[in-house]
Design an enzyme around this catalytic site. Structure first.
Site, short mmCIF file in Angstrom:
data_model
loop_
_atom_site.label_atom_id
_atom_site.label_comp_id
_atom_site.label_asym_id
_atom_site.label_seq_id
_atom_site.Cartn_x
_atom_site.Cartn_y
_atom_site.Cartn_z
N GLU A 192 13.90 78.50 -22.86
CA GLU A 192 14.66 77.20 -22.42
C GLU A 192 13.43 76.22 -22.33
O GLU A 192 12.43 76.62 -22.05
CB GLU A 192 15.10 77.58 -21.15
N LYS A 207 19.02 90.32 -12.25
CA LYS A 207 19.57 91.73 -12.98
C LYS A 207 18.97 92.88 -12.17
O LYS A 207 19.57 93.89 -12.13
CB LYS A 207 18.91 91.76 -14.30
N1 HSE Z 1 17.22 83.94 -20.38
C1 HSE Z 1 17.53 85.54 -20.44
C2 HSE Z 1 16.43 86.19 -21.54
C3 HSE Z 1 18.87 85.56 -21.19
O1 HSE Z 1 15.51 85.59 -21.82
O2 HSE Z 1 16.76 87.24 -21.63
C4 HSE Z 1 19.91 85.61 -20.26
O3 HSE Z 1 19.83 86.45 -18.99
#
Ligand code: HSE
Length: 431
Positions: A192, A207
């Site tokens: 991002e 998670k």
């Molecule tokens: N941004 C997360 C990743 C995916 O890089 O795995 C969404 O949880």
């Protein structure tokens, strides 16, 4: 298709990368999904925050009035793919109040307010499913919640963030610095524009909380997860791990301690190449589960992306629709065990400690004495001389985080130690 099938109408909140794939597949595979569900599935409304057309979604379905979706008496199931805590939490609670089953990919929300949402779903007798919230397409939630429900899980270790796994893979395979690989990952769209949540481990921590809750039948929230990211991992650590036939991975770990408490954490780990998780490269995810009867299991696949995440959502949709078609619901989350979280200071690991010291006789003995003073037994020491300076890499046997922290403080205060460069936890048999 059976003409007498009940119609189940779906409202979706969000139409971004994942939502647009859910809409595409729902429409293109409507007949197959309906046959598999035992009801005629119809996408009725799609809620978006900014108005305007969306590719592949008929303009008549799109609305910015999200509340009108969750209160629509004709809608039976809500798919929430908008992300964020609010307004997603309020909308989901409203949907549940209106007797709609909910499918969500929102790990941050569940890892923060899961208890409230699951209780609300139980009370309203609706389903709240979330396969897509952990590790994208990998069917880990249902596997732990249902297939392994008869077993005692003792430990779960996951590579559950693709961005960090991509960066660590490139550092390991191409010998490039963290900052350079991160920049490239951003340019390629793997990371991002603001990568904080991924690289500092927050995404993985949400998670980890969900995996720990499921594994140990307890409610674990994101603020109970000890979390360190990868921004301090230097290329020197990567090279040192490689020289030991190891690799550095960011792991989400949930395990049962000897006191029957839950240790739940996210941090970088040095893993031997022989460990199944060591071979998980690039943006792939994997979850390694250890349980009393089944032994070790590994789940591997794509942890992000529109179509892979949509696959998990549509799997939930078929399951939830099967319940709806027969006017029933699945059993809710089981949190009866209500185990405590182990204080991080009491958690035991092996450690890799890399430090720079003066290169003269007696230094190694003094350093070893400092480790011994905190009851940290040394497994191996590697030294490379650099003139006045020497680099020591110490691998310890298992010791508590509290001992480690006290030892590092003492080392830092020693005149012969110019710097403690890094400390990384070690998993598995490292020689
Ligand atoms: N941004 C997360 C990743 C995916 O890089 O795995 C969404 O949880």
């Amino acid at each position: 298709m059976d003409a007498g099938l009940k119609t189940i109408s779906i409202g979706m909140l969000g139409a971004g990368v994942v939502g647009s794939q859910v809409a595409r597949l729902l429409q293109s595979d409507e007949q197959e999904l309906s046959e598999r569900s035992g009801a005629l599935l119809v996408l009725k409304k799609v809620g978006v925050r900014s108005p305007g057309p969306r590719d592949g979604i008929d303009a008549s379905m799109i609305t910015t009035d999200l509340n009108s979706i969750v209160t629509d008496p004709e809608i039976n199931i809500i798919i929430e793919v908008m992300g964020g805590i609010e307004p997603a939490r309020t909308l989901i609670l409203e949907a549940i109040k209106n007797k709609k089953s909910v499918i969500t990919a929102n790990k941050a929300l569940l890892a923060t307010h899961g208890h409230e949402l699951f209780n609300a779903a139980d009370a309203a007798k609706v389903d709240l499913y979330y396969e897509a919230a952990v590790a994208g397409a990998i069917p880990i939630i249902r596997s732990m919640r249902e297939s392994l429900a008869g077993d005692q899980i003792t430990r779960v270790m996951g590579i559950v963030n693709g961005t960090t796994n991509y960066i660590l893979t490139k550092m390991h395979e191409e010998g490039r610095e963290f900052a350079e690989v991160l920049k490239e990952a951003q340019a390629l769209g793997y990371a991002e524009a603001d990568p904080t949540s991924d690289i500092e481990g927050h995404d993985a921590a949400a998670k980890a909380a969900l995996l720990a809750s499921l594994a140990f039948h307890s409610t674990v929230t994101i603020d109970e997860v000890y979390c360190e990211g990868i921004s301090n991992i230097s290329i020197d650590d990567v090279h040192a791990a490689k020289a030991m036939n190891c690799v550095i991975k960011l792991l989400a770990i949930a395990e049962l301690t000897v006191k029957d408490e839950i240790s739940v954490r996210v941090h970088p780990v040095i893993l031997p190449n022989s460990h199944p998780l060591a071979s998980v490269r690039n943006a792939f995810n994997a979850v390694y589960v250890e349980s009393e009867s089944a032994g070790e299991l590994m789940f591997y696949g794509r942890g992000a992306g529109g179509a892979p995440t949509a696959s998990a959502i549509l799997g939930d949709l078929v399951a939830v629709t099967r319940h709806r078609a027969y006017s029933t619901v699945g059993y809710g989350e089981s949190d009866y065990a209500d185990l405590d979280i182990a204080p991080v200071g009491e958690v035991k690991s092996q450690y890799y400690v890399r430090l720079h010291v003066t290169d003269k006789s007696g230094v190694l003995a003094s350093v070893a004495q400092t480790f011994a003073s905190e009851d940290m037994s040394i497994q191996t020491v590697r030294q490379s001389g650099m003139g006045q300076d020497a680099e020591l890499i110490v691998i310890t046997h298992r010791a508590t985080e509290a001992s480690l922290n006290a030892c590092v403080k003492k080392l830092t205060d020693m005149a012969i130690v110019s710097k403690v460069e890094s400390v990384i936890r070690v998993e598995g048999a490292v020689a």
